[in-house]
Structures are given as C-alpha cells and as structure tokens.
Design a protein around this motif. Sequence first.
Motif, short mmCIF file in Angstrom:
data_model
loop_
_atom_site.label_atom_id
_atom_site.label_comp_id
_atom_site.label_asym_id
_atom_site.label_seq_id
_atom_site.Cartn_x
_atom_site.Cartn_y
_atom_site.Cartn_z
N LEU A 88 35.48 24.63 28.36
CA LEU A 88 35.31 24.54 29.81
C LEU A 88 34.40 25.64 30.33
CD1 LEU A 88 35.90 23.54 32.61
CD2 LEU A 88 38.07 24.76 32.56
N HIS B 191 25.77 29.29 34.78
CA HIS B 191 25.85 28.49 36.00
C HIS B 191 25.94 29.37 37.23
CE1 HIS B 191 26.82 24.87 38.25
NE2 HIS B 191 27.83 25.51 38.81
N ILE C 36 23.37 30.12 40.66
CA ILE C 36 23.78 30.12 42.06
C ILE C 36 23.43 31.44 42.71
CG2 ILE C 36 25.73 29.88 43.62
CD1 ILE C 36 27.10 28.22 41.51
N LEU D 171 31.13 30.51 47.25
CA LEU D 171 31.92 29.62 46.42
C LEU D 171 33.40 29.70 46.72
CD1 LEU D 171 30.26 30.31 42.95
CD2 LEU D 171 29.93 28.31 44.39
N TYR E 157 38.14 28.77 42.97
CA TYR E 157 37.15 28.13 42.11
C TYR E 157 37.79 27.67 40.81
CZ TYR E 157 32.52 27.34 40.07
OH TYR E 157 31.41 26.77 39.50
N GLU F 135 39.92 24.56 41.30
CA GLU F 135 39.09 23.36 41.43
C GLU F 135 38.52 22.95 40.08
OE1 GLU F 135 36.47 23.79 44.91
OE2 GLU F 135 35.14 22.38 43.86
N LEU F 136 38.08 23.95 39.33
CA LEU F 136 37.56 23.69 37.99
C LEU F 136 38.59 23.01 37.12
CD1 LEU F 136 35.68 26.58 36.15
CD2 LEU F 136 35.16 24.16 36.22
N ARG F 137 39.79 23.58 37.18
CA ARG F 137 40.88 23.05 36.36
C ARG F 137 41.16 21.61 36.72
NH1 ARG F 137 45.59 25.86 34.21
NH2 ARG F 137 45.04 27.74 35.38
N ALA G 22 39.11 19.45 38.19
CA ALA G 22 38.00 18.55 37.83
C ALA G 22 37.96 18.31 36.33
CB ALA G 22 36.68 19.16 38.30
N TYR G 23 38.35 19.31 35.58
CA TYR G 23 38.31 19.16 34.12
C TYR G 23 39.50 18.38 33.62
CZ TYR G 23 37.39 20.56 29.29
OH TYR G 23 37.10 20.56 27.96
N GLY H 234 32.15 20.15 45.92
CA GLY H 234 32.42 21.51 45.46
C GLY H 234 31.68 21.81 44.17
N ASP H 235 31.18 23.00 44.09
CA ASP H 235 30.43 23.43 42.90
C ASP H 235 31.32 23.41 41.65
OD1 ASP H 235 29.64 25.82 41.00
OD2 ASP H 235 27.83 25.21 42.10
N ALA H 236 32.55 23.90 41.82
CA ALA H 236 33.45 23.93 40.67
C ALA H 236 33.77 22.52 40.19
CB ALA H 236 34.74 24.66 41.04
N SER H 237 33.90 21.60 41.16
CA SER H 237 34.21 20.22 40.77
C SER H 237 33.08 19.65 39.93
CB SER H 237 34.40 19.35 42.01
OG SER H 237 35.44 19.87 42.80
N TYR I 199 30.79 21.29 38.17
CA TYR I 199 30.72 21.97 36.88
C TYR I 199 31.82 21.49 35.95
CZ TYR I 199 30.88 25.65 33.40
OH TYR I 199 30.90 26.32 32.22
N GLY I 200 33.05 21.39 36.48
CA GLY I 200 34.16 20.93 35.66
C GLY I 200 33.95 19.51 35.16
N THR I 201 33.40 18.65 36.04
CA THR I 201 33.13 17.27 35.65
C THR I 201 32.08 17.20 34.55
OG1 THR I 201 33.63 16.54 37.89
CG2 THR I 201 32.41 15.02 36.50
#
Lengths: 319, 117
Positions: A32, A39, A43, A55, A61, A64-66, A68-69, B47-50, B52-54
């Motif tokens: 991840l 990245h 930015i 951000l 962040y 949100e990353l977690r 989306a992943y 969202g940027d994190a979304s 990147y995570g995707t």
Amino acid sequence: MTSNDQASGVATYAAAVRAALSDLPSDQANILLEDLEDHLREIAAEAEGPLAERLGPPEQYAKELRAAYGAGQVNTRRQDPVLRDLQLARAWVTGSEWYRQVRAFLPELRPAWWVLRGYLAALILAAAFSRGYGLGPIPNPTTKRGLAEILAMGVAIWLSVRIGRRSSTLPQVGRFLAVSANVLIAFVSIAVLGNMHSFTYSELIGTATPEQAPFTSAFAAGPIANIYPYSQDGKPLTNVLLYDQDGRPITVQQSEAQTSYPTGADGKAITNAYPLTQRHMNGDLVVAPRVAFPPWPTPSPSPSASASPTASPSPSPTR
Amino acid sequence: MNQAEVDTTQLLKGVLDLAVLAVLADADSYGYDVVRRLRENGLEHVGDASVYGTLRRLYQAGALNSYVVPSDEGPHRKYYGLNTRGREALDQSAQTWASLSKALNHLLNGRSNGHDK
C-alpha cells in the motif's frame, strides 16, 4: 519553501501516515505504502503550503487510504499513546533522509575502523604490560619501549586490516568472534584512554632535559609546593635530590611563596634539591611545618644522609 | 475534509475504481496526475488518499501495469497503465454503470439541479 523544507515536510507527513497504519500486516502495508513518499512529493512540489493543510491531518489521510484500499477493519481500540508515539518516532527516524544517508555512508567508514581497531588493540596490550609506566596515546619514539610500541601498533593495524578485508569470507563463527572483538576493544580502550597521562610537549619532541611536569600528587591532600625530607632518626635533611622512577628530576608546583633555586656550576638552576628555599611575599622565609613521624618498629640509628652544607640557611623542625 | 468531500467520497466508493480505470484507459498516468485528471473532469472533491489507495488496490489486483520513467530534472515517476485484465474490468464496469446511472437518473428525475418535483 526550500526543497529541503519540502523534503522534510513530506518525510514527516509520510511517517505519520505510516505510523497510523502500523497495525496492518507488514506485507500489506508495504504494498500500500510503496509509492507514498513519491506521491506526496509530487503534491508538495505542485504548490506552496504544508501538506497537512492541503490533504488534512495524516491520521485522516491514513484512514481514507485504508478505506480505499479495503485493507481490513480499522482498529477502533484506542492505541496506547506512548506506543503510538514510539512508533511515530521510529517511523520518522527510519524514513528520514538523514538516517538513510548516514546508513548509506557507514560502510565507507569500515576501513578506518580497521586501522583504529588495530591501534587500540596494541594500546590495550601495552597498557596491560605497563604497571607503573607512563603510557601515552602516542608512543615516545626516543625510548626503546616506545619503539617497541610503535612496531606493535604497526603489526596490529596490518593484521586488523587483513582480517577486515577478509571478513566477508569468514564463516559464521568467525564473524561472530570479530563482532565481539570489536565491541570488546571499543569498551576496554575507553577505559585505557581515560586513565592515560597526557604527554607534555617537551616529552613529545624529546628535548635534552625532559622535566617531569609538576605532579599533582595522588597521595597528598592538596597540591605540593615543597618537600621536607627527614632521615629515619628525625634529622632534617637539606639539598636532597629527588628523581622519579624514570630518572627524571621531580619538580613541584609553584606556590604563592617565592622559590629561589640554587644555581649549578653549569649555570642552570637546580630545581629538584629539597627542601626548596622559599620566601613569603613579605620577605620572610617559609618555615618548615610541624610533622608527625611514624613510629619505626626498631629504632636503629641510621646515618643521616645530609648533603654538604650550603650557603642557604636550612629551617629547623619542631617536634 | 469538508462536507462536499465527505459526500463525494461516500457516493464514489463504488465507482472510483471505474473512474480511475477510465482515466488510465485514455493515457498512462502517475498518481498525482490521476488525481488531477479526475478533478479536471468534474470530480473536484475526490480525496487524494482515496485515489492513491484505489490505484494501489487495482495494481495489487492485477489490473494495472506500472513502470518508472526516469527524469533529468525531477524525481523518477512511477506510471500506471491498464493491462488486458484492466481493460476487461473497465468495459464490464462501464456497462454496469451505464444501466445503473440510467436507473438513478430516472428515479431522480431532474432533482439534481435543485428543481423540486
């Protein structure tokens, strides 16, 4: 923002994100977070302003990353704040540019360590064999002993470099021994170096009359300004010449009193004839102090070793 | 995140994959470029994190290739592109989306511009 500020801002933010995701299994986290720094750098490079402003906070962040992943449920249990801070600190340090650079540079220092290690090992050996000998960090090339030390150091350095260069071909046992030896040498040498006398300049350049530096004695209560010798049966002695274990004349510290040394036939002052003749600032002679003689076991009258009478008056003791 | 961003993230949860695949179908891109292109095409609050995570998830799932482009002045960039599997996934999702959006639009019947029905 200078690019250094930028870089450290990215590193800080990234480390915080990593720390917030530290509960993920490491292989997942690695996949991840692989490009995270790159990245974030993009930015940061695009516009001014701290990353957190644009951000959101790094914890957000990370959340949100977690999501989306799709990497498993967020751990809702409150993480111990101390543990979290430790993880954050660790992530910050290991991700930092400085740390990475230092780690990359360390291998270049290995040959220098080999040389140092050889020198220190020889020094430790010399210290082990030098009871009562004034060991210094640089051997005195004007003495036989010093030359032997220099030779030993040369051999030790050569050996150490040889071992160092071959270390990659050593078996496991050998490598373990080498590491232990390194640690041992490092620790013991600190003790040895800490106990050393430092050289006086005259000793270093080998002058003709190496005077011993005025010694601050370990067995007196304070600095020594004069020495009053007595014979075994209590008679005060005059003009007693004193030398140390290496044959160097013993001199003492200057005191507030004026010291006048007798002048020798060669015109040089004789500085190691005791007791020294000293006057106070007002001109009065310095008088010998009260002394307490130790009780000798069998009183035997030994001939007093008084030197030939001199012109300067010698003070008489009081019992 | 402000409220618009929260809403966007919620609604996009299902379709961000599709959006990212669509962007990459046009041209290979690196992470931030994908974010930019999504925003330029009307998804301002994504969202940027979304994103990147995707991207990482799609890559992990085998729908994307990646390669590094060296650059003289800037950092090396990692580009993502669709592979065959990715293209298939895109086509399939696009079809699903078409029928879904038709249904939704029909249900909403012009509400999106604030007109009352």
